[in-house]
Enzyme design. Structure first.
Site, PDB file in Angstrom:
ATOM      1  N   ASP A  76       0.679  -1.314  -0.010  1.00  0.00           N
ATOM      2  CA  ASP A  76       0.001  -0.182   0.075  1.00  0.00           C
ATOM      3  C   ASP A  76       0.943   1.317   0.034  1.00  0.00           C
ATOM      4  O   ASP A  76       2.152   1.285   0.350  1.00  0.00           O
ATOM      5  CB  ASP A  76      -1.014   0.029   1.253  1.00  0.00           C
ATOM      6  CG  ASP A  76      -0.419  -0.093   2.520  1.00  0.00           C
ATOM      7  OD1 ASP A  76       0.815  -0.616   2.550  1.00  0.00           O
ATOM      8  OD2 ASP A  76      -0.761   0.702   3.393  1.00  0.00           O
ATOM      9  N   GLU A 140      -0.001  -1.220   5.501  1.00  0.00           N
ATOM     10  CA  GLU A 140       1.045  -0.557   6.542  1.00  0.00           C
ATOM     11  C   GLU A 140       0.800   0.793   6.842  1.00  0.00           C
ATOM     12  O   GLU A 140       1.001   1.360   7.799  1.00  0.00           O
ATOM     13  CB  GLU A 140       2.392  -0.801   5.894  1.00  0.00           C
ATOM     14  CG  GLU A 140       3.740  -1.045   6.945  1.00  0.00           C
ATOM     15  CD  GLU A 140       4.029   0.720   7.163  1.00  0.00           C
ATOM     16  OE1 GLU A 140       4.685   1.105   8.145  1.00  0.00           O
ATOM     17  OE2 GLU A 140       3.821   1.317   6.299  1.00  0.00           O
TER      18      GLU A 140
HETATM   19 ZN   LIG Z   1       6.419   2.051   4.329  1.00  0.00          ZN
END
Ligand SMILES: [Zn+2]
Length: 430
Positions: A76, A140
């Site tokens: 992401d 994340e």
């Molecule tokens: Zn990162």
């Protein structure tokens, strides 16, 4: 195909997928990587809490004779505003020796390098002593439990490993004229707190009859802005100074730090103590009402091993005793891995061969990374290291989460060779 061309092509494909989180849509990236890895003969699994947010875990099974290694990355990215960019942030454009796009540095470049490393080893017929695992995880950047935290809990066998290489380090910097690569072996705990500052409300046309909580809070914010805990050495900073010459005596630590060059000091200071940044404030909702209550939220980062209870007395001493309540909002992260492990040796031997004059030094990341979940769940030795020496580290730091994010193709290749070296070294079962 040459390593450099292969990793460049894979990165460009990854950058063309919009995996801005929220909403993420990381399954697109997981599918792309699965197709690439399966073609090289690497077995893949997708694990997803919801269908559109899959994590990919791939594995070269080990002979059961040595430690396992995880090459960890996330697919992401943060958002990008095309109006601020020179190129389309989802173009994966190749220009001036760099691959451009949102996530090139954080961290699709590293994703591509790790995928090419494991694919290369699979094609060579490499059989590691222990499992070699590749995980490209979701979520994340926001951290709402779709990514590694969820995997560690719901599919621990997929990611339980002895060693892990993740993001968070690898920068090349000059310290006292000596080239140094930073390897992140620990991270600070994020422990924000809230101050509820009390006053007495009243009509804003007659300030004298009230006791303005916002004005009181302003004084406290000012005191917090000047807060610094006495500097203290940790295993990481001790090793940091040792690698560069000598370790200052605790009594003169503050003075030694003050004598460092400004850029080195900026890097070292957060590793020596608690950092506090007031970031949010809320008081009256009406222009004509003097607030009787003002809430201030402060970002606060503690050294690994410290707890909020350890630092609260120093904060209260700085703030003074009355007129407020102090409440800790949460406490996450703050884990460390030991130094002097076989993984450390693998990082050092790579750097020694690449650039004999350079040293590797451990650093404590001021921010949170997914390494924390592995250390917490399995005691994995997790380091953040992806070497970069072509792009100026200050420029790279500015481009992360910002416009015109890009990675030098030279660095992409260097990172791929590093991950290959680590996988071969740990996989030799030393
Ligand atoms: Zn990162």
């Amino acid at each position: 195909m040459a390593l450099r061309d292969e990793v460049t092509a894979l990165l460009r494909d990854l950058l063309r997928l919009d995996t801005v989180n929220p909403p993420g849509n990381e399954t697109q990236a997981a599918e792309l990587l699965r197709a690439y890895l399966e073609e090289a003969g690497v077995a893949c699994e997708l694990h997803a809490r919801v269908p559109e947010r899959a994590n990919l875990v791939a594995r070269l099974p080990g002979r059961g004779e040595g430690p396992s290694l995880l090459l960890l990355s996330h697919t992401d990215t943060v958002v990008a505003d095309p109006a601020e960019w020179t190129v389309d942030p989802w173009s994966g454009e190749l220009r001036d020796g760099c691959v451009w796009g949102r996530g090139a540095l954080d961290m699709k470049g590293h994703v591509a390098a790790a995928a090419v490393a494991i694919a290369t080893l699979a094609r060579e017929g490499f059989e590691p002593a222990g499992d070699l695992v590749f995980a490209a995880t979701a979520d994340e950047e926001v951290g709402q439990d779709y990514g590694l935290s969820w995997l560690c809990r719901e599919h621990p066998e997929a990611v339980r490993t002895d060693y892990c290489v993740n993001e968070g380090g690898g920068d090349w910097v000059l310290v006292g004229g000596r080239p140094v690569y930073l390897c992140s072996t620990a991270e600070k705990m994020s422990a924000p707190f809230r101050l509820r500052v009390h006053g007495r409300s009243g009509h804003a046309s007659m300030p004298g009859i009230a006791d303005n909580a916002l004005v009181r809070a302003a004084r406290l914010v000012d005191r917090l802005a000047g807060f610094s805990s006495p500097p203290r050495l940790t295993p990481e900073t001790e090793a940091f100074f040792a690698a560069l010459g000598d370790v200052p005596e605790p009594a003169v630590l503050e003075r030694s730090v003050a004598e460092l060059s400004p850029d080195v000091r900026a890097m070292v200071e957060p590793m020596l103590g608690t950092a506090v940044s007031p970031t949010m404030i809320a008081a009256s909702q009406r222009v004509n009402v003097i607030p009787g209550l003002c809430e201030v939220v402060c970002d606060c980062r503690l050294l690994p091993g410290d707890t909020p209870a350890d630092v609260e007395p120093a904060l209260r001493a700085r703030l003074g005793e009355d007129g407020y309540d102090l409440e800790w909002v949460e406490a996450v992260g703050g884990t460390r891995s030991p130094l002097g492990t076989p993984l450390w040796d693998a990082v050092e031997s790579f750097v020694a061969a690449e650039e004999p004059a350079a040293r590797v030094v451990p650093v404590v990341s001021p921010g949170f990374t997914d390494s924390h979940f592995l250390r917490e769940a399995f005691g994995t030795v997790a380091y953040g290291f992806f070497p970069m020496r072509t792009m100026d580290p200050e420029l790279a730091a500015r481009l992360v989460h910002s416009a015109d994010e890009r990675i030098a193709v030279e660095d992409l290749e260097l990172g791929t060779r590093f991950l290959l070296h680590v996988a071969r070294t740990i996989g030799a079962g030393a």
